[in-house]
Design a protein around this motif. Structure first.
Motif, PDB file in Angstrom:
ATOM      1  N   GLU A   1       0.838  -1.196   0.000  1.00  0.00           N
ATOM      2  CA  GLU A   1       0.000   0.000   0.000  1.00  0.00           C
ATOM      3  C   GLU A   1       0.866   1.236   0.000  1.00  0.00           C
TER       4      GLU A   1
ATOM      5  N   LYS B   1       0.829   5.682  -0.170  1.00  0.00           N
ATOM      6  CA  LYS B   1       0.029   6.899  -0.027  1.00  0.00           C
ATOM      7  C   LYS B   1       0.939   8.098  -0.211  1.00  0.00           C
TER       8      LYS B   1
ATOM      9  N   ASN C   1      -0.099   7.887  -8.341  1.00  0.00           N
ATOM     10  CA  ASN C   1      -1.425   7.728  -7.745  1.00  0.00           C
ATOM     11  C   ASN C   1      -1.356   8.174  -6.295  1.00  0.00           C
TER      12      ASN C   1
ATOM     13  N   SER D   1      -2.546   3.724  -3.538  1.00  0.00           N
ATOM     14  CA  SER D   1      -2.592   2.505  -4.342  1.00  0.00           C
ATOM     15  C   SER D   1      -2.395   1.311  -3.439  1.00  0.00           C
ATOM     16  N   SER D   2      -2.946   0.200  -3.885  1.00  0.00           N
ATOM     17  CA  SER D   2      -2.652  -1.030  -3.175  1.00  0.00           C
ATOM     18  C   SER D   2      -2.709  -2.166  -4.166  1.00  0.00           C
ATOM     19  N   LEU D   3      -1.720  -3.007  -4.113  1.00  0.00           N
ATOM     20  CA  LEU D   3      -1.682  -4.154  -5.002  1.00  0.00           C
ATOM     21  C   LEU D   3      -0.945  -5.304  -4.338  1.00  0.00           C
TER      22      LEU D   3
ATOM     23  N   GLN E   1       3.002   0.815  -7.848  1.00  0.00           N
ATOM     24  CA  GLN E   1       1.685   1.345  -8.151  1.00  0.00           C
ATOM     25  C   GLN E   1       0.997   0.745  -9.368  1.00  0.00           C
ATOM     26  N   GLN E   2       1.773   0.115 -10.243  1.00  0.00           N
ATOM     27  CA  GLN E   2       1.176  -0.363 -11.483  1.00  0.00           C
ATOM     28  C   GLN E   2       0.698  -1.790 -11.299  1.00  0.00           C
ATOM     29  N   GLU E   3      -0.625  -1.881 -11.185  1.00  0.00           N
ATOM     30  CA  GLU E   3      -1.174  -3.196 -10.887  1.00  0.00           C
ATOM     31  C   GLU E   3      -1.038  -4.149 -12.062  1.00  0.00           C
TER      32      GLU E   3
END
Lengths: 422, 473
Positions: free
Chosen positions: A61, A63, A74, A77-79, A158-160
């Motif tokens: 995660e 922020k 972003n 984000s969370s991935l 950030q890039q899922e």
């Protein structure tokens, strides 16, 4: 001759490194502007036909905390990523920034384990420690002035979708293979760079010392654990015994409870101590990364030396042709070069020599640039290391003090219970 | 850590024994001078043996150091080489104000076998009393070499306690054998040693087989309970002993790991200029820990193992006393049985006489030489003698039983009180040892903490701050 130039540069480099160091203190990294956490772990299975393969994924995660900053990230984000993806990222970073001491990943397999340490990769304790280690890795990268701004790294965070493709597209894999192969060969240099030799030796020493320390500590802790747990046996005997005694009964029973608490109380501190062991392990792996940088420097120097050797050979060859010394074959068979032929050969050789000199020049530049950058980063690493290790060891000492106080308190209670026996 | 003292501690004085024997006729008023040559000739062992001259026997007495009217001390071991054997003697020093002793001070030398003799004599003389235990011939041998300093010192401590327990006992201390033991010169003592043992001690064993039946019933509830308690206590103390041994072993391994740890820090400091003070501080603290642990290990055997083992022996002594009391009771009960049997026989014969007259088939039977009636009369006559004799025996045995019970009760009361004290002391000492250990370790770590906390001004950003947050508080 050329070597002298490189050596003379080294003093300058040192000066530069120092000033850079001053500058580094204020240098930016993305951690100044965002928070990163690896908060959870989950077990997943690949949907492959017959064989169910389990693997663990970790939730990353992020922020952005600094609202004035760069808008391309972003805000939140969370991935999920698995360990092997972290490995890809790290290999990419190593290949792309060979002069940087790239932070290490937490161990793939548990080393220096003892009885209570889970070594099964699906054990919840292991997973949690790995989670913490992965978070630490990301924080390390994110606080590096150069690494943290790497696009692939930011994509990792950030890039899922599609990160796997984008990193392949960089072509780092091909580079990785060739470089890995090169690193495994041991190298003999004509005039090794003393600075890097010293650093490589230092890295080796650090590795040995930390390895020994971790090994002995694990054994030490195992014994300590055993000693404490055995005291529960005392507790049991005292409890049973107290039932049979009149005047002694009360004191024995209370003492028995404290003995039980002695045994139960060892688990928490030892869990805490494992965290310090993990911090030491990180530096054990860091030592490896440090040595990797030194070996890459050696490779570049080798490259340079080879280029220089080649030019030397060609120059000698040209000399021989000019002086009219023919090769053995031509003497044997009696042919002698005509003026024209000789001139042709000389021209060809001249061309080659020039090419070679260009090659030397670029190799020199590459080496010089590499060395400069590497020394800067190594210095940064050293400063970080001093601070980190000091904190780790201080924490360890504080923990020991806590454990001693606890032990002292418990035994004082035990003694008081016993003395209270009329 | 090889201690050259441990190998051959005591001066061998082969002359010693022969001079003692030859001087039997000498009229030395000062007994001390009799032994001056031996004392001077022998290397008085290391200070630690001398320190046993002031063994903590004072706790034994209820009245404190000097007020006992019989004070005994065992110390100063010496090795003797005989043509036949090698053995150790101990110096027994006695101070007394009792009237039955001719002098106020005595010094003699006795060996382990002499103590065994004394105990045997006491058991024979007071079968229903609780006789304190002696260290077994081999109890400590598994761990220690027979002539090693530690073994001798350990044995000496136990002998000292034994002798003091006897001396403090109101009944046992007045025994003639005890007096002989404390006062007799070597030749005189030898005579006593060689005299034949009484038979009384043997009696109890012959009853055991017969008494299997009787054992089950009529054991006094009171003493059965004591036996149960004592057996259970023995089990507990055995457990404690076993656990202690295991912990001790783990500690030894722990110590060896500690010993490997601090050199690593020292070595590491050689390659870390800035961190060197921190690493050396760690090494120092760990080394202090090592020393503290070493101390714990060293005091283990004398402070824990030996007192425990001695207590286990004492429990055996209690069981023996209970068994001897049982024998007395069994003897009494057998006599009662015998009397009952004889009376029943007499009644039966008398009844026969009345019903069958002088002839016919009867219990009296008939033989070739006498009639049934005559045989019967013979038997009745014998019974007339036997029965009163048995009645007297029953009375005597009953007295014996009551006496035995009283003796044992009194001794058991004393023992219960002593036991509570001594076990309490043992475990308190165990706790104190641990307290001392932790105090030492704590001091060692606190001492180095300031060296480590120097604020680092050269460090840049540190994600390790974030690491610290991960460490649960």
């Amino acid at each position: 001759m050329m070597e002298d130039n490189t050596r003379a540069e080294s003093f300058e480099e040192k000066e530069n490194a120092n000033t850079k160091m001053q500058a580094l203190k204020k240098e930016e990294c993305i951690l100044d502007h965002m928070e990163i956490c690896v908060t959870e772990a989950e077990k997943r299975e690949t949907g492959a036909l017959n064989i169910r393969d389990f693997y663990t994924v970790y939730l990353i995660e992020t922020k952005v905390t600094d609202l004035d900053w760069n808008g391309t990230l972003n805000k939140l984000s969370s991935l999920w990523r698995r360990y092997s993806e972290f490995e890809l990222l790290r290999t990419y970073l190593e290949v792309t920034y060979p002069y940087i001491v790239v932070p290490p990943l937490p161990e793939k397999k548990v080393i220096y384990a003892w009885q209570k340490i889970a070594s099964d990769t699906f054990d919840p304790d292991f997973v949690d420690r790995r989670r913490a280690g992965l978070e630490n890795f990301l924080l390390r990268v994110a606080s590096h002035p150069i690494l943290s701004f790497d696009q692939q790294f930011i994509g990792f965070l950030q890039q899922e979708e599609g990160w796997g493709e984008s990193i392949k597209d960089t072509g780092y894999l091909q580079l990785a293979e060739s470089k890995l192969k090169a690193l495994s060969v041991s190298v003999r240099l004509k005039q090794p760079d003393k600075r890097f030799e010293a650093i490589k030796n230092y890295g080796n020493e650090l590795q040995n010392n930390l390895g020994n320390l971790l090994r002995v500590r694990a054994r030490l802790v195992e014994r300590l654990y055993g000693i404490h747990k055995l005291h529960a046996n005392y507790g049991r005997v005292f409890s049973e015994w107290s039932a049979k005694e009149k005047e002694m009964g009360d004191g024995l029973q209370r003492a028995g409870h404290y003995l039980d608490s002695l045994a139960a109380g060892i688990d928490m501190p030892l869990e805490e101590e494992e965290l310090y062991a993990d911090q030491l392990k990180e530096y054990l792996f860091f030592a490896g990364a440090l040595q990797a940088v030194c070996r890459r420097q050696e490779m570049l120097q080798l490259q340079l030396e080879k280029a220089e050797a080649q030019v030397l050979t060609r120059t000698i060859e040209k000399d021989n042709v000019q002086k009219g010394k023919s090769g053995l074959m031509s003497r044997l068979f009696g042919s002698v070069d005509t003026e024209e032929v000789r001139e042709l050969k000389v021209n060809l050789l001249d061309q080659r020599i020039q090419e070679g000199k260009d090659g030397i020049h670029s190799a020199q530049e590459e080496l010089s640039e590499f060395s400069k950058q590497a020394l800067i980063d190594i210095e940064r690493f050293q400063q970080q290391k001093i601070s980190d290790l000091r904190e780790t060891l201080t924490g360890y000492v504080i923990l020991q003090i806590k454990m001693c106080r606890k032990g002292l308190q418990t035994w004082t209670h035990i003694r008081d219970c016993l003395e209270a026996i009329p | 850590m090889a201690d050259p003292e441990e190998a051959a501690v005591l001066e061998v004085s082969s002359e010693c024994k022969s001079t003692l024997l030859k001087k039997e006729d000498s009229k030395d008023t000062d007994i001390m001078s009799n032994y001056s040559t031996s004392l001077e000739g022998s290397v008085v062992a290391s200070p630690s043996i001398e320190s046993f001259s002031t063994l903590p026997d004072q706790e034994m007495s209820e009245f404190g150091l000097d007020t006992r009217d019989l004070q005994v001390k065992v110390d100063n071991p010496q090795k003797h080489l005989d043509t036949l054997e090698t053995y150790i003697t101990f110096r027994i020093t006695t101070r007394t104000s009792r009237a039955e002793f001719d002098e106020t001070e005595y010094v003699v030398r006795r060996r382990y076998n002499d103590f065994i003799w004394l105990r045997q004599k006491l058991v024979e003389a007071f079968p229903t009393h609780l006789i304190p235990p002696l260290p077994g011939k081999h109890t400590l041998i598994a761990q220690l070499d027979r002539y090693s300093k530690e073994f001798i010192v350990a044995r000496m401590a136990l002998l000292h306690r034994f002798l003091n327990r006897v001396a403090n006992h109101p009944v046992l201390s007045c025994n003639q054998s005890m007096k002989v033991f404390l006062t007799a010169k070597p030749s005189e003592f030898l005579i006593h040693r060689k005299s034949r043992q009484g038979f009384l001690g043997r009696m109890s064993t012959s009853f055991h087989n017969l008494a299997a039946v009787y054992m089950m019933r009529q054991r006094t509830q009171e003493f059965e309970q004591v036996r149960e308690y004592v057996t259970s206590l023995g089990e507990k103390l055995n457990s404690v002993d076993r656990i202690s041994q295991r912990i001790h072993k783990e500690r030894q391994d722990y110590l060896s790991e500690l010993n490997q740890m601090h050199p690593i820090f020292t070595l590491w400091s050689a390659s870390e200029p800035e961190l060197s003070p921190v690493l050396l501080a760690m090494a120092a603290a760990i080394e202090h820990n090592t020393q503290a642990q070493q101390h714990v290990l060293v005091t283990f055997t004398p402070n824990i193992v030996q007192p425990l083992k001695e207590y286990l022996l004492y429990i055996e002594a209690v069981k023996e006393a209970l068994t001897r009391r049982d024998s007395v009771q069994i003897e009494y009960e057998l006599t009662v049985e015998e009397l009952k049997k004889k009376r029943a026989e007499k009644d039966l014969l008398l009844a026969e006489e009345q019903t069958s007259g002088s002839g016919g088939f009867s219990l009296g039977g008939a033989s070739l030489w006498k009639s049934a009636g005559e045989v019967r009369d013979d038997k009745l006559q014998k019974l007339a003698q036997a029965i009163p004799h048995l009645v007297k025996q029953v009375e005597e045995h009953q007295d014996k039983v009551e006496c035995a019970n009283e003796n044992l009760r009194a001794d058991l009361d004393r023992w219960q009180y002593e036991k509570k004290d001594e076990l309490k002391k043992l475990f308190v000492s165990l706790a104190n040892q641990q307290i001392k250990y932790y105090e030492q370790c704590l001091a060692a770590w606190e001492e180095v903490l300031p060296d480590m906390k120097v604020v680092d001004t050269t460090s840049s950003y540190s994600p390790s701050n974030k690491l610290q947050l991960q460490v649960p508080s």
